[in-house]
Design an enzyme around this catalytic site. Structure first.
Site, short mmCIF file in Angstrom:
data_model
loop_
_atom_site.label_atom_id
_atom_site.label_comp_id
_atom_site.label_asym_id
_atom_site.label_seq_id
_atom_site.Cartn_x
_atom_site.Cartn_y
_atom_site.Cartn_z
N SER B 306 21.11 -2.38 -14.51
CA SER B 306 20.59 -1.72 -15.62
C SER B 306 21.44 -1.14 -16.63
O SER B 306 21.24 -0.80 -17.52
CB SER B 306 19.63 -0.57 -15.01
N HIS B 334 15.10 -4.34 -11.30
CA HIS B 334 14.92 -4.43 -12.72
C HIS B 334 14.30 -5.75 -13.07
O HIS B 334 13.80 -5.98 -14.07
CB HIS B 334 16.05 -3.89 -13.49
N LYS B 366 9.23 -0.08 -11.62
CA LYS B 366 9.67 -0.53 -13.15
C LYS B 366 8.58 -1.43 -13.67
O LYS B 366 7.88 -1.21 -14.81
CB LYS B 366 10.96 -1.53 -13.08
#
Lengths: 155, 551
Positions: B306, B334, B366
């Site tokens: 990230s 992610h 997420k």
């Protein structure tokens, strides 16, 4: 910057930030700026300015690398081990003879040579230059890694 | 920070920052790694770029930090001598003969650098974090030591939330289903999975997750961080194991690795040759003192990192792991839902069989708009985790409405609700990421990461620009996340944009204009690459428009 103190994957940034790109150039530029400031002081002649550059550089080097211990941020990943180490001992996680250490070892030597030349090898200037250079080179020797003479600066 | 490894294929060793001078032109400013793809169905490597910092910018950054440090010492001196009032906590007078609780040097950074720009973080939000959100305004009278709310809020475009598929909504089918689950099951679970906290909705969630990922079985947990930190110890118990972990792995993975009694070796970020070298060394030398063979070796990587926006080179890793007999733990926090044609994550992105990855982990925070994490893999693995994981034994299970939110969003993504809304979201996210990144590169910013990743880090470098960028964009009603040292390497402070399927093209255009304006005023357009002509918006959004017309 999150909460102002955490790093990624628990690596002590003090060990690696001196390896970043452009550090050597910035170091040289910083010493040059210091020298130019000292040269601009009207009552100092060239020899005194050079000796002062050398001495101020060495004292700064000593204070930041060998006197201040720990890190300016919290280290919650290593249970306080780096709190007892000076910055020099933290560089590259204690590995000796890395490129950064070689550069930081050579910088006072080069400044000493330049200062000796520009002071025309005057004996009094030599005493100051040599003593501060030794002050800053001896702690960098690998034999003195982690050594605290007479217990000074131990905790 | 990407460090160069040896580039044996092109024959030229890269310089310290990884830039390869003579290459065949295929790699632009990457870490110099040229992959060897033998398998036809494996997709060709997308362009990843990590342009090194321009030398002048680096020097100015160090100068900036140097000035801040000098002023920090000066201000500390003023505070100590009483000229300036001390706002931070200090020891009580009557404890002065005791050993101090805190070393004041350790809070130097917090006191003198972080606090000065503290208003850029921890901004209170007073609405659902969808494409736009309300950010409360705060003011300070004493240089950010005390911040107080003014009572007003700003409606900003949200470029900081991990809302990749836009499921952070409080209306719609997911929210309705979650409300119904709340009515049926209540808010809390009040027990652990192994005791009385195993609801039917948890089993349905796990079966849906396993079906979504294409593996045999899955187990879910209430917290994404705890999924890593509590389950890696359950997998790597006992001595004689080795963990190979990427240097930029998330804190949860590092903590989980440290909680086992294993040897941990760190390899350079996304550098497959370094992994191979360390694997070979480990297998040849064996365990550290006794030189016995390792009982098992686990390679821990993430799907998308990230902070960098880089995507793991999965086919190479799988080839390596099969060759040397290691196991692979893939953290798709992610990348699940955000990558791949149908949102199945980084395995679909590379065209790799999900059963080749031994342990697939991900989070629901997420892309699914919920909370919690999962681990998926073979039935044997999941049965072991159900019995031995610290999380299933001691931690309470996921709340029922949260589980329902995951189930509904997963069904939408898979298309099981009968519409193509899931596909539309995925395509919208892909188009948004591509468009946003290309426009930023075209403007001249230095952008890290892979072209396909929905995370777009833009480099700011200098400490003052971190604060200026965040505050200026806030004034122009754009909410961004900025990060600096020590969460990133010293020179590489950045602003991290997270694209979402909820963003429309018009929103992004408005944001890009604001970013360009701020970039001009702050002189952030550092890129030394020749200006590239980006693909037009029409090309990026072609697929999205055709899907939207079908729906």
């Amino acid at each position: 910057m999150g909460d102002g103190g955490t790093t990624y994957s628990g690596v002590n940034p003090n060990a690696v930030w001196l390896n970043s790109r452009g550090i050597w150039l910035s170091y040289v530029i910083a010493v040059t700026i210091l020298h130019l400031i000292l040269l601009s002081i009207p009552f100092l002649n060239v020899a005194q300015a050079w000796t002062l550059t050398n001495v101020v550089h060495n004292i700064g080097n000593y204070i930041f690398l060998h006197m201040l211990k720990g890190t300016p941020w919290e280290t919650n990943w290593d249970q306080g081990k780096s709190r007892l180490l000076t910055h020099w001992e933290q560089i590259d996680f204690g590995e000796q003879f890395t490129t950064t250490r070689k550069f930081l070892f050579l910088a006072p030597v080069i400044l000493f040579i330049l200062a000796s030349f520009y002071t025309k090898y005057d004996p009094l200037h030599f005493v100051f230059n040599l003593s501060t250079m030794l002050l800053v080179l001896i702690p960098k020797l690998p034999q003195l890694h982690g050594v605290r003479i007479f217990g000074i600066n131990k905790y | 920070m990407v460090l160069g490894g040896e580039n044996t294929l092109s024959g030229s060793a890269p310089t310290a920052n990884g830039h390869v001078k003579e290459s065949n032109g295929f790699i632009q400013h990457s870490n110099g790694h040229v992959p060897h793809y033998k398998d036809d169905k494996i997709k060709k490597m997308s362009q990843e770029s990590f342009e090194p910092v321009p030398l002048l910018v680096a020097c100015l950054t160090y100068l900036g930090y140097g000035m801040l440090v000098l002023f920090g010492y000066f201000r500390d001196f003023l505070r100590k001598s009483g000229v300036e009032t001390t706002h931070s906590t200090i020891e009580r007078k009557k404890m002065k003969d005791f050993v101090p609780l805190y070393q004041s040097f350790e809070s130097f950074y917090t006191r003198n650098l972080y606090t000065r720009i503290r208003d850029c973080w921890n901004r209170p939000i007073c609405s659902v974090p969808s494409a736009e959100f309300d950010v409360s305004e705060r003011v300070s009278d004493d240089g950010n030591w005390h911040l107080r709310l003014t009572g007003k809020s700003r409606r900003c475009v949200n470029l900081g939330s991990y809302n990749y598929l836009g499921f952070a909504e409080n209306t719609g089918p997911c929210a309705d289903a979650a409300a119904k689950a709340l009515q049926q099951y209540g808010a809390g679970v009040c027990s652990t999975r192994q005791e009385l906290g195993n609801y039917r909705i948890h089993e349905e969630l796990e079966q849906t997750t396993a079906r979504f990922l294409g593996v045999e079985d899955a187990v879910t947990f209430g917290m994404g961080f705890a999924t890593n930190s509590m389950n890696i110890p359950a997998l790597m118990g006992g001595k004689g194991c080795l963990i190979l972990s990427d240097e930029l792995n998330h804190a949860s993975l590092v903590l989980g690795a440290r909680l086992c009694s294993t040897v941990i070796k760190v390899f350079k970020h996304n550098d497959i040759e370094d992994v191979e070298r360390k694997l070979r060394e480990a297998i040849i030398n064996g365990q550290p003192r006794t030189h016995r063979a390792w009982r098992k070796i686990l390679i821990i990587v993430e799907g998308i990192y990230s902070m960098e926006g880089s995507i793991i080179k999965l086919p190479d890793l799988i080839r390596l792991k099969k060759k040397y007999g290691a196991y692979l733990y893939l953290d798709e926090a992610h990348s699940i839902g955000a990558l791949g044609e149908t949102g199945r994550g980084v395995t679909e992105y590379w065209g790799v069989d999900p059963r080749d990855v031994d342990i697939m982990m991900g989070t629901f925070t997420k892309s699914f708009g919920a909370a919690g994490g999962y681990i998926a893999g073979s039935k044997r693995l999941i049965n072991h985790l159900r019995a031995y994981s610290h999380s299933t034994t001691y931690a309470c299970s996921m709340a029922a409405p949260v589980a329902q939110q995951v189930i509904s969003s997963m069904k939408i993504i898979m298309g099981e609700d009968g519409t193509n809304r899931g596909q539309l979201r995925i395509k919208q996210l892909a188009a948004n990421s591509k468009y946003f990144r290309q426009r930023l590169v075209e403007m001249g910013f230095i952008v890290y990461g892979n072209d396909d990743s929905p995370i777009v880090p833009v480099l700011l470098y200098m400490p003052a620009k971190i604060a200026a960028f965040s505050r200026e964009l806030y004034q122009q009603n754009v909410g961004v996340v900025v990060v600096g040292f020590p969460a990133t390497p010293l020179v590489e402070s950045r602003a991290r944009f997270c694209l979402s399927a909820a963003h429309t093209r018009e929103m992004l255009d408005k944001v890009l204009d604001a970013i360009s304006d701020v970039g001009d005023r702050l002189q952030l357009k550092y890129s030394l690459n020749p200006p590239t002509k980006a693909a037009s918006a029409e090309e990026c959004y072609k697929q999205v428009d055709s899907l939207a017309h079908e729906a």
